[in-house]
Write a protein that holds these residues in place. Structure first.
Motif, PDB file in Angstrom:
ATOM      1  N   TYR A   1      18.107   9.604   3.356  1.00  0.00           N
ATOM      2  CA  TYR A   1      16.737   9.701   2.832  1.00  0.00           C
ATOM      3  C   TYR A   1      16.013  10.689   3.735  1.00  0.00           C
ATOM      4  O   TYR A   1      16.507  11.046   4.816  1.00  0.00           O
ATOM      5  CB  TYR A   1      16.031   8.325   2.846  1.00  0.00           C
TER       6      TYR A   1
ATOM      7  N   ILE B   1      11.528  10.436   8.411  1.00  0.00           N
ATOM      8  CA  ILE B   1      10.098  10.215   8.679  1.00  0.00           C
ATOM      9  C   ILE B   1       9.878  10.492  10.166  1.00  0.00           C
ATOM     10  O   ILE B   1      10.455   9.803  11.012  1.00  0.00           O
ATOM     11  CB  ILE B   1       9.710   8.762   8.329  1.00  0.00           C
TER      12      ILE B   1
ATOM     13  N   HIS C   1       5.741   6.122   4.640  1.00  0.00           N
ATOM     14  CA  HIS C   1       6.789   7.099   4.321  1.00  0.00           C
ATOM     15  C   HIS C   1       6.268   8.517   4.560  1.00  0.00           C
ATOM     16  O   HIS C   1       6.287   9.360   3.669  1.00  0.00           O
ATOM     17  CB  HIS C   1       7.271   6.929   2.867  1.00  0.00           C
TER      18      HIS C   1
ATOM     19  N   ASP D   1      11.917   7.380  11.631  1.00  0.00           N
ATOM     20  CA  ASP D   1      12.711   6.546  10.720  1.00  0.00           C
ATOM     21  C   ASP D   1      13.733   7.481  10.085  1.00  0.00           C
ATOM     22  O   ASP D   1      13.384   8.361   9.294  1.00  0.00           O
ATOM     23  CB  ASP D   1      11.771   5.946   9.664  1.00  0.00           C
TER      24      ASP D   1
ATOM     25  N   ASP E   1      19.829   3.249   8.419  1.00  0.00           N
ATOM     26  CA  ASP E   1      18.372   3.281   8.221  1.00  0.00           C
ATOM     27  C   ASP E   1      17.756   2.653   9.459  1.00  0.00           C
ATOM     28  O   ASP E   1      17.696   1.426   9.570  1.00  0.00           O
ATOM     29  CB  ASP E   1      18.020   2.493   6.949  1.00  0.00           C
TER      30      ASP E   1
ATOM     31  N   HIS F   1      15.526  -4.925   3.479  1.00  0.00           N
ATOM     32  CA  HIS F   1      16.153  -4.542   2.211  1.00  0.00           C
ATOM     33  C   HIS F   1      17.646  -4.398   2.455  1.00  0.00           C
ATOM     34  O   HIS F   1      18.065  -4.166   3.602  1.00  0.00           O
ATOM     35  CB  HIS F   1      15.550  -3.246   1.655  1.00  0.00           C
TER      36      HIS F   1
ATOM     37  N   HIS G   1      17.944   1.858  -0.062  1.00  0.00           N
ATOM     38  CA  HIS G   1      17.453   0.596  -0.624  1.00  0.00           C
ATOM     39  C   HIS G   1      18.526   0.154  -1.617  1.00  0.00           C
ATOM     40  O   HIS G   1      18.411   0.372  -2.823  1.00  0.00           O
ATOM     41  CB  HIS G   1      16.082   0.780  -1.280  1.00  0.00           C
TER      42      HIS G   1
ATOM     43  N   GLU H   1      12.848  -4.750   9.635  1.00  0.00           N
ATOM     44  CA  GLU H   1      11.976  -3.637  10.025  1.00  0.00           C
ATOM     45  C   GLU H   1      10.496  -3.974   9.937  1.00  0.00           C
ATOM     46  O   GLU H   1       9.753  -3.360   9.169  1.00  0.00           O
ATOM     47  CB  GLU H   1      12.270  -2.410   9.161  1.00  0.00           C
TER      48      GLU H   1
ATOM     49  N   GLU I   1      13.184  -0.845  13.420  1.00  0.00           N
ATOM     50  CA  GLU I   1      14.088  -1.169  12.299  1.00  0.00           C
ATOM     51  C   GLU I   1      15.530  -1.194  12.776  1.00  0.00           C
ATOM     52  O   GLU I   1      16.041  -0.216  13.327  1.00  0.00           O
ATOM     53  CB  GLU I   1      13.938  -0.116  11.194  1.00  0.00           C
TER      54      GLU I   1
END
Ligand code: GLY
Ligand code: MN
Length: 488
Positions: A264, A267, A278, A295, A307, A393, A400, A424, A448
Motif C-alpha cells: 500500500y 504513509i 492515511h 506506516d 503492515d 484488520h 486489509h 494498531e 502497529e
C-alpha cells in the motif's frame, strides 16, 4: 490501454526507419507518432531467431498449497462453473499503465503472483466428481506474427517474453490453455460479480497456511530493514524540504530491491500530518522536535504484505508530552495483545485497546464524560474522537485482507490459530482540536504490529522492531548516521 488485436495492421510502406516509439500507441488513436515499418524490416524480422529454450520448471513451493485451496472451492461449488479473473492493466494516463497487480483471489488460488500475466482467468469447469481446473493466459507470441515487435502492451520486444503454456502448467501444477480459447457464458459464476463466490474466496484466506505464514514473516523482515534504513537516513531526511518524500523513497528502495513492491502507499506523516490517518501526500518537511509517523509494508514476490507503523521523535528524544501520548498508545497495544487468544472474538482485541484510550483521555480531562460513560456502546464513544479507526484488520495478500468476509466471520468471528492480523491503536490530537491543551495539539501516534495467532496464543511477528519509547530512542541513537540538528 490495449493494442492487442492491432498487431497485423502494420503499414508496410517503406518510410522512416522505425523508432522505439513506433508502435507505442493505443489502438484506434492518432497515428502521429507511428512510423511505418520499411519493407526490408518486414521481410527479415521474422527470421534469424534461435528456438526459444523449452524449459519446464519444477512446481513452485506454493503449488500444493494453492491446489488445496482450489479443492476447497471445488467442494463448496459442486456442479457450478466458476471464473476467477486475474484482472487487467489499469490506465494511469493516456498510453501508460500502472504496474500490473493480480487479483488476490487469483494469486491465492493459482500461486501465480508478481509474475502473473494480465487478463488471465482461472476456470473451474464442473465434472461428474468435481471440477476440471484450467488456467487461460496469453502465451508467448510466435515470431511469425507481428505482435512480438509491434505491440507495446504485450509484444516481447517491448515488455519482455511471456512464458509458454507448458512451462506455466508445470510451474503451478495447473492445466493451461491459450486465452483465445476461453469462452465466457452468461451463467458463469465470477469473483467480484457473484457475492457468494466472492465471500467464499475471501473467507478462505482468514486462516493462513504454513506457506503464507512464512511469506508474511519474509515481508516483515524486509519491512523491518526498511524502517532501519529510514532511521539511519534521518539527518538527510531532516535536511530535505520534502523530508516526508525522502522517507517514502528510502522505504521504496528497500521494498523494491529486497521484495516486490509496497502492499500500500507509504504513509510518511510528520508533525500534525500524523493526525491524518492515511496521509500519503508525503510532501511536508520532517522537523526536529516533531514526531513522524511511518506506516509502511513491503509486499514480497508472492504478494504477501507486511503492515507496520512506528512513530519516531525526529530529534531522537521524545518530549514529556510526546512520551506520555506514545506510552499510552503502547499501553493500549499491549492490552489488545493480551486480549488476543484463540477462541476470543476479534472485536475483543479492539475493545481492550479502546478501554485504555478511554481511561487515559478521561484521566487527562479531555472527555466531557467519565471513561465508563464513554465506553457505553450506545451513548458513549466520546474518546473515539482521538482514535476514529479500528484497532485491527486481517493481513495477507491484501493489506486489509479478507475484506469480503461476513461480519460473523470477521469482526464478530473467533480468533483461530493461523490468523494473521494487525494491532494498531493510536492517539491523534488534531492541530485545531480545542478539547485538548495546546501542548497536545498536532501530536499523532500509532504503533502497529503484525500478529500471528497460534495454539499457544498470539505471537508478534514485528516484536523485534523497537516499540517502547526507550527502545525507539535507543534505536535512533544507534542507527542515525551523523548528528541531527535538534536546535531547529
Ligand atoms: N496501513 C494502513 C491501514 O491499515 O489502514
Ligand atoms: Mn494496518
Amino acid at each position: 490501454m490495449s493494442t492487442a488485436g492491432d498487431t497485423d495492421t502494420i503499414d508496410a510502406t517503406p518510410a522512416e526507419p522505425a523508432s522505439t516509439e513506433a508502435a507505442a500507441k493505443p489502438a484506434g488513436t492518432s497515428t502521429n507518432r507511428r512510423q511505418p515499418f520499411p519493407k526490408g524490416f518486414l521481410d527479415s524480422i521474422s527470421t534469424g531467431w534461435a528456438e526459444h529454450p523449452d524449459t519446464v520448471p519444477a512446481a513452485r513451493e506454493q503449488a500444493p498449497y494453492a491446489a488445496a485451496r482450489r479443492a476447497a472451492v471445488s467442494a463448496a461449488f459442486a456442479g457450478k462453473r466458476l471464473v476467477v479473473p486475474a484482472g487487467s492493466l489499469a490506465t494511469r494516463s493516456n498510453d501508460t499503465d500502472y504496474p500490473f497487480r493480480a487479483h488476490s483471489a487469483f494469486a491465492h488460488l493459482t500461486g501465480w503472483a508478481n509474475d502473473a500475466e494480465p487478463d488471465s482467468v482461472l476456470v473451474f469447469q464442473p465434472t461428474a466428481d468435481g471440477h476440471d481446473v484450467t488456467l487461460y493466459f496469453r502465451e508467448r507470441a510466435d515470431r511469425t506474427t507481428s505482435e512480438f515487435y509491434s505491440d507495446a502492451t504485450i509484444g516481447e520486444f517491448w515488455i519482455g517474453p511471456r512464458p509458454p503454456l507448458a512451462s506455466v502448467a508445470a510451474d503451478l501444477g495447473i492445466a493451461t490453455a491459450h486465452i483465445d480459447t476461453f469462452d465466457s457464458f452468461d451463467d458463469d459464476i465470477v469473483v467480484d460479480e457473484d457475492d457468494e463466490l466472492t465471500r467464499f474466496v475471501s473467507e478462505l484466506r482468514l486462516v493462513k497456511d504454513d506457506y503464507e505464514i512464512a511469506q508474511l514473516r519474509l515481508a516483515v523482515e524486509v519491512t523491518a530493514k526498511g524502517f532501519d534504513d529510514i532511521v539511519a537516513e534521518l539527518p538527510r531526511i531532516i535536511e530535505h524540504p520534502r523530508g516526508e518524500r525522502v522517507v517514502e523513497g528510502v522505504f521504496h528502495q528497500r521494498a523494491r530491491s529486497d521484495g516486490n513492491w509496497e502492499g500500500y502507499d507509504t504513509i510518511a506523516a510528520s508533525g500534525p500530518h500524523a493526525c491524518y490517518l492515511h496521509w500519503t501526500r508525503n510532501d511536508g518537511p520532517v522537523v526536529p522536535g516533531d514526531l513522524i509517523l511511518i506506516d509502511a509494508g513491503a509486499e514480497v514476490d508472492s504478494l504477501y504484505t507486511a503492515d507496520i507503523t512506528r512513530t519516531l521523535p525526529v530529534s531522537g528524544t521524545f518530549s514529556e508530552v510526546q512520551r506520555r501520548v506514545y506510552e499510552t498508545v503502547r499501553e493500549a497495544a499491549d492490552a489488545a495483545f493480551a486480549a488476543a487468544r484463540p477462541g476470543v472474538k476479534f472485536r475483543a482485541v479492539h475493545e481492550a485497546a479502546m478501554q485504555v484510550i478511554a481511561l487515559r483521555t478521561a484521566e487527562w480531562g479531555f472527555l466531557p464524560v467519565t471513561a465508563e460513560e464513554a465506553l457505553d456502546a450506545d451513548d458513549g464513544g466520546q474518546h473515539r474522537r482521538y482514535m476514529v479507526h479500528g484497532t485491527s484488520h486481517h493481513l495477507g495478500l491484501d493489506v486489509h485482507d479478507c475484506a469480503q468476509a461476513r461480519r460473523d466471520m470477521y469482526y464478530d468471528g473467533l480468533l483461530e490459530p493461523g490468523m494473521v492480523f494487525t494491532i494498531e491503536p493510536g492517539l491523534y490530537f488534531q492541530i485545531d482540536d480545542l478539547t485538548v491543551p495546546e501542548e497536545y495539539r498536532g501530536i499523532g501516534v500509532r504503533i502497529e504490529d503484525d500478529i500471528l495467532m497460534t495454539d499457544a496464543g498470539a505471537v508478534s511477528l514485528t516484536g523485534d522492531i523497537p516499540r517502547t519509547a526507550d527502545e525507539v530512542e535507543a534505536w535512533i541513537a544507534r542507527l542515525r548516521t551523523g548528528p541531527a540538528d535538534a536546535s531547529r
